[in-house]
Structure formats: structure tokens, C-alpha cells
Design an enzyme around this catalytic site. Structure first.
Site, PDB file in Angstrom:
ATOM      1  N   GLY A   6       0.848  -1.190   0.000  1.00  9.70           N
ATOM      2  CA  GLY A   6       0.000   0.000   0.000  1.00  9.70           C
ATOM      3  C   GLY A   6       0.878   1.233   0.000  1.00  9.70           C
ATOM      4  O   GLY A   6       1.592   1.497   0.955  1.00  9.70           O
ATOM      5  N   SER A   8       1.201   5.214  -0.063  1.00 13.81           N
ATOM      6  CA  SER A   8       0.330   6.346   0.272  1.00 13.81           C
ATOM      7  C   SER A   8       0.787   7.654  -0.350  1.00 13.81           C
ATOM      8  O   SER A   8       0.038   8.626  -0.398  1.00 13.81           O
ATOM      9  CB  SER A   8       0.299   6.521   1.787  1.00 13.81           C
ATOM     10  OG  SER A   8       1.577   6.946   2.235  1.00 13.81           O
ATOM     11  N   ASP A  12       7.107   6.692   4.459  1.00 13.94           N
ATOM     12  CA  ASP A  12       7.138   5.385   5.103  1.00 13.94           C
ATOM     13  C   ASP A  12       6.826   4.253   4.137  1.00 13.94           C
ATOM     14  O   ASP A  12       7.590   3.298   4.018  1.00 13.94           O
ATOM     15  CB  ASP A  12       6.159   5.358   6.286  1.00 13.94           C
ATOM     16  CG  ASP A  12       6.580   6.314   7.392  1.00 13.94           C
ATOM     17  OD1 ASP A  12       7.809   6.574   7.512  1.00 13.94           O
ATOM     18  OD2 ASP A  12       5.709   6.801   8.134  1.00 13.94           O
ATOM     19  N   CYS A 107     -10.628   1.885   9.818  1.00 14.04           N
ATOM     20  CA  CYS A 107     -10.055   1.902   8.470  1.00 14.04           C
ATOM     21  C   CYS A 107      -9.098   0.731   8.283  1.00 14.04           C
ATOM     22  O   CYS A 107      -9.128   0.034   7.275  1.00 14.04           O
ATOM     23  CB  CYS A 107      -9.352   3.227   8.215  1.00 14.04           C
ATOM     24  SG  CYS A 107      -8.505   3.297   6.633  1.00 14.04           S
ATOM     25  N   GLY A 131       3.413   0.585   5.303  1.00 16.49           N
ATOM     26  CA  GLY A 131       4.488   1.338   5.948  1.00 16.49           C
ATOM     27  C   GLY A 131       4.229   1.599   7.419  1.00 16.49           C
ATOM     28  O   GLY A 131       4.803   2.523   7.989  1.00 16.49           O
ATOM     29  N   CYS A 203      -7.317   9.326   8.770  1.00 17.67           N
ATOM     30  CA  CYS A 203      -6.631   8.775   7.618  1.00 17.67           C
ATOM     31  C   CYS A 203      -7.535   8.840   6.397  1.00 17.67           C
ATOM     32  O   CYS A 203      -8.716   8.541   6.460  1.00 17.67           O
ATOM     33  CB  CYS A 203      -6.107   7.389   7.970  1.00 17.67           C
ATOM     34  SG  CYS A 203      -6.818   5.961   7.264  1.00 17.67           S
TER      35      CYS A 203
END
Length: 380
Positions: A6, A8, A12, A107, A131, A203
Site C-alpha cells: 500500500g 500512500s 514510510d 479503516c 508502511g 486517515c
RNA sequence: UGGGGUAUAGCCAAGCGGUAAGGCACCAGACUUUGACUCUGGCAUUUCCCUGGUUCGAAUCCAGGUACCCCAG
């Protein structure tokens, strides 16, 4: 191994992907989009709405550049519907009940480590990676979630609700690194986002004027602020739902000397109850019931369990005792007293570095009496 | 309309002739993948109810106003 990361658009996840690639894995990146400000009517308190490029699109652009720099493929997945149904709806329902939910834990539970996890499974990936600062220890039949080596950034708190099944197929490549080390790696690689500020706020939704943001969905309803200790009306609130227990700021009580802290609310009478002073006994609780439990591994509740807990992110570890009430509920005791344990928030349990799991704080008690009842009696 | 008291920031409040403490509230920033908490900084110099006066110097002393409070009528 085939791994889906994933991505973003931050440092990270970029470094997480990099480390996996360096380790020789077959890495694919995916950018998740879970929130659409326009279709979700997220107007009030949204500073990015009029900006040329909203932060979400900027994040996607950043993710594209990162993927390119790392030489990795990038996919884009949408969970706007799932986020709304499973995360945001629950979030609003909880606020409507006068509680204070933690959407980011939802989430992780429903989006990143469920919908997105299934996507990884369905597309032939061996593992999912993110991350997050946390560690996972895999063994043959079960996995353990551990705190990150970087105690300052440890995010295991937010991961407490993910399933054992998903955990078994998850990697957290940053678990053994500290944030400064991650930034250092990013600098050396000349990663575009090496110095991008850490993201905060809900988030996928980001930082907002929270009261305004909520007022998009839960209209303001002014009411009285009452000093619980003498029942005197000392101010007006903008809507009882907008405040959380333990809150100090935003009460705007200027005619009476404070500081004032919220200790209770009545959503039917639309009243907010406050007390004065940061060491006021009303601020401390000694136990709570926790429901919606998720345990990574079975717990033997034949006897009282001694462990530590966090009742909010980054709270120092608290010594607590756990006792089973019924199949869905445990009682968490902390006779030493802890400030502002808030219904709707998550209690997360640890033994040493191991995260046992967590659940939602339901009822709070002081000396084994429901605090709502104490407030009610005090007002009589 | 006799006597006494008080007027300092949005609120409370120190100051007692030497150049406006502090707290609350508010604002900004830091911290932070929830909401909070916390921390740091800002926040009366056409300034101390107004107008005069004394003084090298006045929020401080004096005089006269004004407003509010208390006691007695």
C-alpha cells in the site's frame, strides 16, 4: 514472493516498498482512494477544497513519482463505498450516540486489512505490506503483532483490530527501523518525498477543523454547559456531540475561572457537564467495560489477567487487570486511576512487546459505579 | 442624593510614586495517521473609568466628575 504494498505517497510506505524490492521480492504498489470530498459533501472545515490540487491528488502524484523512482508498478484502487459504509457510517453512528470513535482503527480493520487484503489475495499476492511502524512475527499457524522497534512511532495501537487471518499474510518492513533511519534511507535514495511531513488527522480525510467537519453530517445544536459540582450554568456549547470527555479547549468559558474539562454529557437534554481543575477527581476512572474485542491469539480468561493497556494512541503503558464478563465483554480494572478513559475509544492490550488485541471502551466506571449514574446522581 | 466602598484586558486579578505580575478564555505553532490531553509562543505603551492638578516621573498622591456596590434611611 509476490507482495502488494500500500503506497500512500509518504516516506514510510515508499521505504517499505523499497526494502521489499531490495530483498528480492516481486513488488507491486497500490494507491488507495477512500474518500471523495465532493461526493461525500465534505465542505465545511475543508481547507483543501479550493486549493488547486487537493492533498489527496497530490498524494497520488507523489505515489506515482515514488513508484517510478523505485521502478515498481503502481495500481490505483478505490474503496470509497466501503470506507463510507464500514468506517464512516460507524464513525457517525458513534458520534450520534455521544461517543468518540477512532475511525483509523476501523479503516485498518475494514479497508486496508480487509477489502485491500482480499484484493491482494484475489490477485495472487503472497503478502500484503504497509508502511506501518509495527512488527509481525509469523509462525506456522498463527502470527503475533508486536510493537515497533521505534517506540516513539509505534502504530500497533491502530492495528489492534485486524484479523489473525490478515495478519498472517502481512508484512511491516519498517518494524525494525526508526523514523529517522527511514528518512535517512529516503534521503540517500533521493526519494521525492524524503522530507514530506508526516500525515496526521483522520486517515484519508486529513486534518480538518473537526467541529466544522462533523457539522457537515451532524448538525449543530446549541445547549448549556453546566458545572457538575454546583449545577450552575456557566456557558453554552455548540453541540454536545462535538465534545469529548476530558476535553478542555473550545468550551469558551470565559466568565468563570478554569480550566474546565468535560466529564459528561447528556445527549437527550443536550447538556455538557464540566468540572474545574486538571486534577479534579471526576476526571479519573478506575475501570471500564470493553466490547468488540479482537484477540490475535486465544486468551485464557479462567483467571484475571495482568497486562498493560493503552486507552489512546501514544499513552504510556498502563497497568491493568482483565476479567471476562461474558463472551463479548471484559472488565478492565486500573485501581490507580486513569484520566479520561472515553467510551468509543479503543483499549489496546500488551504483554511486553506483544499486542494481545483490543476492543472498544463501552462503559466507564469509578469505584465500580457507572460514571453516567454518578453524574446523574450528582445532578439530582 | 446621609455614610462607606470599588473602578486595571473578554473574565478574574496583582500593583501602594520609578515606567502595567499572574491565571482563565482566545489565537498561533509544536507534538500527533482518531477525538482529546500536553508543550511553546502571542495577547493593555493613542495603557489602568473620565477631566484637571502635584511631580524629573502618576495605575499609584490631590481635586472635581461619572458608573456600580454596600449600609443606614
Amino acid at each position: 514472493m509476490k507482495i502488494l504494498v500500500g503506497l500512500s505517497g509518504g516516506v514510510d510506505s515508499a521505504i517499505a516498498a523499497y526494502l521489499l524490492k531490495e530483498a528480492g521480492h516481486d513488488v507491486t504498489c497500490a494507491f488507495m482512494r477512500n474518500w471523495d470530498s465532493l461526493t461525500n459533501n465534505d465542505i465545511l472545515g475543508n481547507p483543501t477544497l479550493d486549493e488547486a490540487i487537493c492533498t489527496q491528488e497530490q498524494d497520488y502524484e507523489d505515489a506515482k513519482i515514488v513508484a517510478q523512482q523505485l521502478g515498481l508498478p503502481l495500481e490505483r484502487v478505490d474503496y470509497i463505498q466501503e470506507y463510507w459504509d464500514n468506517v464512516f457510517q460507524t464513525f457517525l453512528d458513534e458520534y450520534e450516540k455521544g461517543r468518540t470513535p477512532n475511525p483509523d482503527i476501523l479503516c485498518n480493520k475494514y479497508i486496508k486489512f480487509d477489502a485491500f487484503f482480499k484484493y491482494a489475495q484475489d490477485n495472487g499476492f503472497d503478502y500484503l505490506a504497509t508502511g506501518h511502524y509495527a512488527r509481525v512475527e509469523h509462525s506456522e499457524h498463527s502470527s503475533k503483532l508486536l510493537r515497533a522497534k521505534d517506540r516513539n512511532k509505534d502504530q500497533s495501537y491502530f492495528l489492534c483490530q485486524i484479523s489473525q487471518k490478515a495478519l498472517q499474510k502481512t508484512l511491516f518492513p519498517l518494524g525494525e527501523l526508526t523514523k529517522p533511519q527511514v528518512r535517512e534511507i529516503a534521503e540517500k535514495l533521493n526519494i521525492q518525498v524524503a522530507h514530506k511531513k508526516d500525515s496526521t488527522g483522520i486517515c484519508f480525510i486529513g486534518e480538518r477543523n473537526f467541529r466544522q467537519f462533523l457539522s457537515n453530517y451532524l448538525p449543530a445544536k446549541n445547549g448549556k454547559i453546566i458545572n457538575l459540582e454546583n449545577k450552575e450554568v456557566i456557558g453554552d456549547h455548540k453541540g454536545v456531540l462535538y465534545y469529548t470527555l476530558g476535553q478542555r479547549k473550545g468550551l469558551d468559558i470565559s466568565a468563570h475561572r478554569g480550566p474546565w474539562f468535560v466529564v459528561g454529557k447528556d445527549i437527550y437534554k443536550n447538556e455538557l457537564y464540566v468540572v474545574k481543575g486538571e486534577d479534579n477527581p471526576w476526571l479519573f476512572n478506575t475501570s471500564c467495560n470493553v466490547t468488540d474485542l479482537n484477540w490475535f491469539n486465544p486468551i485464557d480468561f479462567n483467571q484475571t489477567i495482568k497486562c498493560t493497556a493503552k486507552f489512546r494512541y501514544r499513552q504510556p503503558d498502563q497497568d491493568v487487570y482483565l476479567r471476562k464478563i461474558d463472551n463479548k465483554t471484559i472488565r478492565v480494572s486500573f485501581p490507580q486511576g486513569i484520566k479520561a478513559v472515553v467510551p468509543g475509544q479503543e483499549a489496546v492490550f500488551y504483554v511486553g512487546d506483544v499486542c494481545l488485541g483490543g476492543g472498544i471502551i463501552d462503559v466507564i466506571y469509578k469505584e465500580d459505579v457507572d460514571v453516567r449514574k454518578l453524574v446523574e446522581d450528582k445532578l439530582k
